[in-house]
Write a protein that holds these residues in place. Structure first.
Motif, PDB file in Angstrom:
ATOM      1  N   HIS A  70      -7.898  -4.897   0.369  1.00 43.14           N
ATOM      2  CA  HIS A  70      -6.994  -4.072   1.272  1.00 43.14           C
ATOM      3  C   HIS A  70      -7.775  -2.755   1.706  1.00 43.14           C
ATOM      4  CE1 HIS A  70      -4.025  -2.032   3.518  1.00 43.14           C
ATOM      5  NE2 HIS A  70      -4.022  -1.018   2.565  1.00 43.14           N
ATOM      6  N   CYS A 108      -7.313   0.499   3.851  1.00 39.00           N
ATOM      7  CA  CYS A 108      -6.285   1.245   4.743  1.00 39.00           C
ATOM      8  C   CYS A 108      -6.955   1.596   6.025  1.00 39.00           C
ATOM      9  CB  CYS A 108      -5.787   2.677   4.191  1.00 39.00           C
ATOM     10  SG  CYS A 108      -4.787   2.139   2.918  1.00 39.00           S
ATOM     11  N   CYS A 158       0.305   4.313   5.958  1.00 40.39           N
ATOM     12  CA  CYS A 158      -0.520   2.832   6.152  1.00 40.39           C
ATOM     13  C   CYS A 158       0.571   1.824   6.364  1.00 40.39           C
ATOM     14  CB  CYS A 158      -1.131   2.632   4.728  1.00 40.39           C
ATOM     15  SG  CYS A 158      -2.016   0.903   4.797  1.00 40.39           S
ATOM     16  N   CYS A 180       0.857  -1.170   0.054  1.00 43.01           N
ATOM     17  CA  CYS A 180       0.051  -0.134   0.098  1.00 43.01           C
ATOM     18  C   CYS A 180       0.837   1.173   0.030  1.00 43.01           C
ATOM     19  CB  CYS A 180      -0.883   0.021   1.235  1.00 43.01           C
ATOM     20  SG  CYS A 180      -2.112   1.407   1.188  1.00 43.01           S
ATOM     21  N   TRP A 210       1.135  -1.264   5.122  1.00 37.27           N
ATOM     22  CA  TRP A 210       0.769  -2.536   4.866  1.00 37.27           C
ATOM     23  C   TRP A 210       1.671  -2.938   3.685  1.00 37.27           C
ATOM     24  CZ3 TRP A 210      -1.356  -4.837   0.615  1.00 37.27           C
ATOM     25  CH2 TRP A 210      -1.796  -6.136   0.788  1.00 37.27           C
ATOM     26  N   SER A 211       1.881  -4.141   3.845  1.00 38.35           N
ATOM     27  CA  SER A 211       2.548  -4.872   2.839  1.00 38.35           C
ATOM     28  C   SER A 211       2.532  -6.496   3.076  1.00 38.35           C
ATOM     29  CB  SER A 211       3.841  -4.523   2.457  1.00 38.35           C
ATOM     30  OG  SER A 211       4.753  -4.830   3.452  1.00 38.35           O
ATOM     31  N   SER A 212       2.602  -7.350   1.964  1.00 38.77           N
ATOM     32  CA  SER A 212       2.658  -8.798   2.189  1.00 38.77           C
ATOM     33  C   SER A 212       2.997  -9.336   0.872  1.00 38.77           C
ATOM     34  CB  SER A 212       1.266  -9.113   2.668  1.00 38.77           C
ATOM     35  OG  SER A 212       1.417 -10.614   2.905  1.00 38.77           O
TER      36      SER A 212
END
Length: 64
Positions: free
Chosen positions: A58, A60, A39, A34, A41-43
């Motif tokens: 996703h 936020c 934020c 993101c 976020w990561s995967s």
């Protein structure tokens, strides 16, 4: 010697960017990240379709 780990952007879905990179064992992985401010976020995923699904779902949690 391990291969270099570079992120290569593949596509963008909203604020989430999907790209490829190599893990420590040299396997190609797909990352969903993101890009919204604060934020974070990561995967990583083993398939492109899993990364795309994560990008589409996703949300936020950053409130303005």
């Amino acid at each position: 010697m391990s291969p270099r780990d570079h992120f290569h952007s593949v596509m963008r879905i909203g604020p989430v960017q999907i790209g490829t990179h190599r893990d420590r064992r040299g396997r190609t992985k797909y990352a969903a990240v993101c890009t919204a401010d604060r934020c974070g976020w990561s995967s990583d995923y083993s398939s492109s379709s899993a990364a795309q699904l994560a990008a589409r779902t996703h949300r936020c949690r950053i409130s303005d």
